[in-house]
Motif scaffolding. Structure first.
Motif, PDB file in Angstrom:
ATOM      1  N   TYR A 119       0.848  -1.751  -0.173  1.00 21.66           N
ATOM      2  CA  TYR A 119      -0.103  -0.190  -0.139  1.00 21.66           C
ATOM      3  C   TYR A 119       1.190   0.749   0.081  1.00 21.66           C
ATOM      4  O   TYR A 119       1.833   1.789   0.900  1.00 21.66           O
ATOM      5  CB  TYR A 119      -0.972  -0.116   1.264  1.00 21.66           C
ATOM      6  CG  TYR A 119      -2.527  -1.179   0.906  1.00 21.66           C
ATOM      7  CD1 TYR A 119      -3.286  -1.131  -0.111  1.00 21.66           C
ATOM      8  CD2 TYR A 119      -1.675  -2.266   1.985  1.00 21.66           C
ATOM      9  CE1 TYR A 119      -4.279  -1.888   0.152  1.00 21.66           C
ATOM     10  CE2 TYR A 119      -2.909  -3.494   1.924  1.00 21.66           C
ATOM     11  CZ  TYR A 119      -3.856  -3.152   1.229  1.00 21.66           C
ATOM     12  OH  TYR A 119      -4.977  -3.867   0.861  1.00 21.66           O
ATOM     13  N   VAL A 166       3.053  -4.355   3.272  1.00 26.09           N
ATOM     14  CA  VAL A 166       1.924  -5.086   4.342  1.00 26.09           C
ATOM     15  C   VAL A 166       2.319  -6.969   3.958  1.00 26.09           C
ATOM     16  O   VAL A 166       1.977  -8.000   4.503  1.00 26.09           O
ATOM     17  CB  VAL A 166       0.854  -5.159   4.205  1.00 26.09           C
ATOM     18  CG1 VAL A 166      -0.419  -6.196   4.947  1.00 26.09           C
ATOM     19  CG2 VAL A 166       0.990  -3.794   4.187  1.00 26.09           C
ATOM     20  N   PRO A 178       0.770 -11.924  14.633  1.00 26.23           N
ATOM     21  CA  PRO A 178       0.366 -11.331  15.654  1.00 26.23           C
ATOM     22  C   PRO A 178      -0.481 -10.151  14.472  1.00 26.23           C
ATOM     23  O   PRO A 178      -0.250 -10.027  12.815  1.00 26.23           O
ATOM     24  CB  PRO A 178       1.214 -10.017  16.214  1.00 26.23           C
ATOM     25  CG  PRO A 178       2.323 -10.031  14.910  1.00 26.23           C
ATOM     26  CD  PRO A 178       2.160 -12.136  14.707  1.00 26.23           C
ATOM     27  N   ASN A 179      -1.329  -9.430  15.124  1.00 28.15           N
ATOM     28  CA  ASN A 179      -2.255  -8.561  14.835  1.00 28.15           C
ATOM     29  C   ASN A 179      -0.814  -7.223  14.286  1.00 28.15           C
ATOM     30  O   ASN A 179      -0.247  -6.313  14.001  1.00 28.15           O
ATOM     31  CB  ASN A 179      -3.138  -7.984  15.636  1.00 28.15           C
ATOM     32  CG  ASN A 179      -4.453  -8.199  16.235  1.00 28.15           C
ATOM     33  OD1 ASN A 179      -5.168  -9.011  15.953  1.00 28.15           O
ATOM     34  ND2 ASN A 179      -4.343  -8.142  17.789  1.00 28.15           N
ATOM     35  N   GLY A 180      -1.852  -7.248  12.303  1.00 34.41           N
ATOM     36  CA  GLY A 180      -0.904  -6.478  11.922  1.00 34.41           C
ATOM     37  C   GLY A 180       0.044  -7.242  10.950  1.00 34.41           C
ATOM     38  O   GLY A 180       1.058  -6.294   9.983  1.00 34.41           O
ATOM     39  N   ALA A 181      -0.141  -8.131  10.851  1.00 34.37           N
ATOM     40  CA  ALA A 181       0.847  -9.054  10.000  1.00 34.37           C
ATOM     41  C   ALA A 181       0.715  -9.736   8.482  1.00 34.37           C
ATOM     42  O   ALA A 181       1.445  -9.925   8.179  1.00 34.37           O
ATOM     43  CB  ALA A 181       1.750 -10.795  10.967  1.00 34.37           C
ATOM     44  N   GLY A 182      -0.243  -9.189   8.312  1.00 43.44           N
ATOM     45  CA  GLY A 182      -0.860  -9.346   7.098  1.00 43.44           C
ATOM     46  C   GLY A 182      -1.773 -10.847   6.537  1.00 43.44           C
ATOM     47  O   GLY A 182      -1.685 -10.223   6.051  1.00 43.44           O
ATOM     48  N   LYS A 183      -2.481 -10.944   8.063  1.00 45.66           N
ATOM     49  CA  LYS A 183      -3.081 -12.545   7.245  1.00 45.66           C
ATOM     50  C   LYS A 183      -4.923 -11.844   7.065  1.00 45.66           C
ATOM     51  O   LYS A 183      -5.299 -12.586   5.359  1.00 45.66           O
ATOM     52  CB  LYS A 183      -4.164 -12.971   8.772  1.00 45.66           C
ATOM     53  CG  LYS A 183      -2.427 -13.080   9.833  1.00 45.66           C
ATOM     54  CD  LYS A 183      -2.822 -14.161  10.949  1.00 45.66           C
ATOM     55  CE  LYS A 183      -3.370 -12.593  12.119  1.00 45.66           C
ATOM     56  NZ  LYS A 183      -3.535 -11.368  12.552  1.00 45.66           N
ATOM     57  N   SER A 184      -5.522 -11.071   7.030  1.00 47.26           N
ATOM     58  CA  SER A 184      -6.328 -10.378   7.078  1.00 47.26           C
ATOM     59  C   SER A 184      -6.297  -9.930   5.224  1.00 47.26           C
ATOM     60  O   SER A 184      -6.858 -10.817   4.105  1.00 47.26           O
ATOM     61  CB  SER A 184      -7.123  -9.234   7.332  1.00 47.26           C
ATOM     62  OG  SER A 184      -7.586  -9.033   8.745  1.00 47.26           O
ATOM     63  N   THR A 185      -5.572  -9.082   4.799  1.00 43.64           N
ATOM     64  CA  THR A 185      -4.238  -8.779   3.440  1.00 43.64           C
ATOM     65  C   THR A 185      -4.359 -10.517   3.144  1.00 43.64           C
ATOM     66  O   THR A 185      -5.220  -9.965   1.437  1.00 43.64           O
ATOM     67  CB  THR A 185      -3.666  -8.093   4.041  1.00 43.64           C
ATOM     68  OG1 THR A 185      -3.710  -6.956   4.704  1.00 43.64           O
ATOM     69  CG2 THR A 185      -2.748  -7.179   2.467  1.00 43.64           C
TER      70      THR A 185
HETATM   71  P1  ADP Z   1      -4.256  -8.945  10.374  1.00 41.85           P
HETATM   72  O1  ADP Z   1      -4.885  -9.513   9.252  1.00 41.85           O
HETATM   73  O2  ADP Z   1      -2.344  -9.847  10.484  1.00 41.85           O
HETATM   74  O3  ADP Z   1      -3.902  -8.469  11.797  1.00 41.85           O
HETATM   75  P2  ADP Z   1      -3.947  -7.297   8.031  1.00 41.85           P
HETATM   76  O4  ADP Z   1      -4.183  -8.425   7.521  1.00 41.85           O
HETATM   77  O5  ADP Z   1      -5.091  -6.615   8.814  1.00 41.85           O
HETATM   78  O6  ADP Z   1      -3.123  -8.016   9.227  1.00 41.85           O
HETATM   79  O7  ADP Z   1      -3.293  -5.917   8.651  1.00 41.85           O
HETATM   80  C1  ADP Z   1      -1.402  -5.267   8.008  1.00 41.85           C
HETATM   81  C2  ADP Z   1      -1.207  -4.349   7.873  1.00 41.85           C
HETATM   82  O8  ADP Z   1      -0.913  -3.343   6.219  1.00 41.85           O
HETATM   83  C3  ADP Z   1      -1.723  -3.210   8.801  1.00 41.85           C
HETATM   84  O9  ADP Z   1      -0.464  -2.903   9.120  1.00 41.85           O
HETATM   85  C4  ADP Z   1      -2.312  -2.650   8.829  1.00 41.85           C
HETATM   86  O10 ADP Z   1      -2.467  -1.354   9.030  1.00 41.85           O
HETATM   87  C5  ADP Z   1      -2.258  -2.263   7.039  1.00 41.85           C
HETATM   88  N1  ADP Z   1      -3.618  -2.484   5.823  1.00 41.85           N
HETATM   89  C6  ADP Z   1      -4.115  -3.386   5.477  1.00 41.85           C
HETATM   90  N2  ADP Z   1      -5.384  -2.524   4.269  1.00 41.85           N
HETATM   91  C7  ADP Z   1      -4.390  -1.767   5.070  1.00 41.85           C
HETATM   92  C8  ADP Z   1      -5.029  -0.514   2.988  1.00 41.85           C
HETATM   93  N3  ADP Z   1      -6.395  -0.527   2.896  1.00 41.85           N
HETATM   94  N4  ADP Z   1      -4.826   0.675   3.445  1.00 41.85           N
HETATM   95  C9  ADP Z   1      -3.241   0.640   4.245  1.00 41.85           C
HETATM   96  N5  ADP Z   1      -2.337  -0.152   4.935  1.00 41.85           N
HETATM   97  C10 ADP Z   1      -3.638  -1.283   5.490  1.00 41.85           C
END
Ligand code: ADP
Ligand code: ADP
Length: 218
Positions: A11, A16, A35-42
């Motif tokens: 991004y 990420v 951990p939270n913010g690791a990139g799992k959801s992405t």
């Molecule tokens: P997890 O699911 O492991 O908690 P995420 O995939 O939600 O991690 O997020 C990984 C990182 O990407 C985080 O630092 C988050 O702030 C960043 N992030 C997620 N979506 C966006 C976006 N649309 N724009 C910018 N940064 C993003």
């Protein structure tokens, strides 16, 4: 089978997810840990075709869902940001989804039962606890009887009974031959539920191993 190959997401100038490689096999539960913010959801969003990779490939059954999201009957997903109309009942929510995808009412009743929601099916979603909301999201993910199931932090918000329920459910789904990818930041929970572990930190792969191997060498 789910595959990530050199999967990368940026991004702006923030990376990420970086060069992620892993495979999730049918008949197994793979815990996606970090951990939270690791990139799992992405990563999960890229697998589902909801987010485009900057580089690399995310495939399910050999297909990359880049321009359109995966159909409910092939891939079932629970994501963190779900849109549930709060004024609708659980039954109505699932029926609306079922109608859009040509899924019969009997299947709605089946997944309500599977999720332990039959008794509250007629209640409005806005009165639901976090745990009941998670159960409803999981019911929706299973509505299309998909061979591939992707769940983002399904344990969040569940009470102890719910935690035991999801453990059994995930094992059952794998025993039916399905491919299950489940994210969590709880190592202890995944050690009890999963066969395989894909562990990431700051978007990078840290370990890709079996639970047995991990718990005997760690
Ligand atoms: P997890 O699911 O492991 O908690 P995420 O995939 O939600 O991690 O997020 C990984 C990182 O990407 C985080 O630092 C988050 O702030 C960043 N992030 C997620 N979506 C966006 C976006 N649309 N724009 C910018 N940064 C993003
Ligand atoms: P339960 O067995 O817990 O009641 P289901 O009704 O979803 O839950 O499971 C049985 C159904 O699952 C059967 O109709 C069967 O066709 C289907 N099924 C079994 N294995 C798979 C699979 N790998 N992919 C998709 N559907 C499957």
């Amino acid at each position: 089978m789910i595959r990530a190959h050199a999967l990368t997401k940026r991004y702006g100038d923030t990376t990420v997810v970086q060069d992620l490689d892993f495979t999730v096999h049918p008949g197994t539960v793979t815990g996606f840990l970090g951990p939270n913010g690791a990139g799992k959801s992405t990563t999960m969003r890229m697998l589902l075709g909801l987010d485009a990779p900057t580089r690399g490939r995310a495939t399910i059954g050999g297909r990359a869902y880049t321009s359109h999201s995966a159909p409910l009957t092939e891939v079932g997903a629970l994501l963190e940001a779900r849109s549930v109309h709060p004024g609708r009942t659980a039954f109505h929510h699932l029926m609306a989804l079922a109608h859009t995808h040509g899924i019969p009412r009997t299947r709605v009743e089946h997944v309500l039962d599977l999720a332990g929601l039959t008794a509250v099916a007629g209640k409005r979603v806005k009165g639901f606890s976090l745990g009941m909301g998670q159960r409803l999201g999981i019911a929706a993910a299973l509505l299309g009887d998909p061979a591939v199931v992707i769940l983002d932090e399904p344990v969040n918000g569940l009470d102890p009974e719910g935690v035991l329920w999801i453990r059994t459910l995930l094992r059952d789904l794998a025993a039916q031959g399905r491919t299950v990818l489940v994210s969590s930041h709880l190592m202890s929970e995944m050690a009890l539920t999963a066969d395989h572990l894909v562990i990431i930190g700051r978007g990078r792969l840290l370990a890709d191993t079996t639970v047995t191997e991990f718990t005997t060498t760690a």
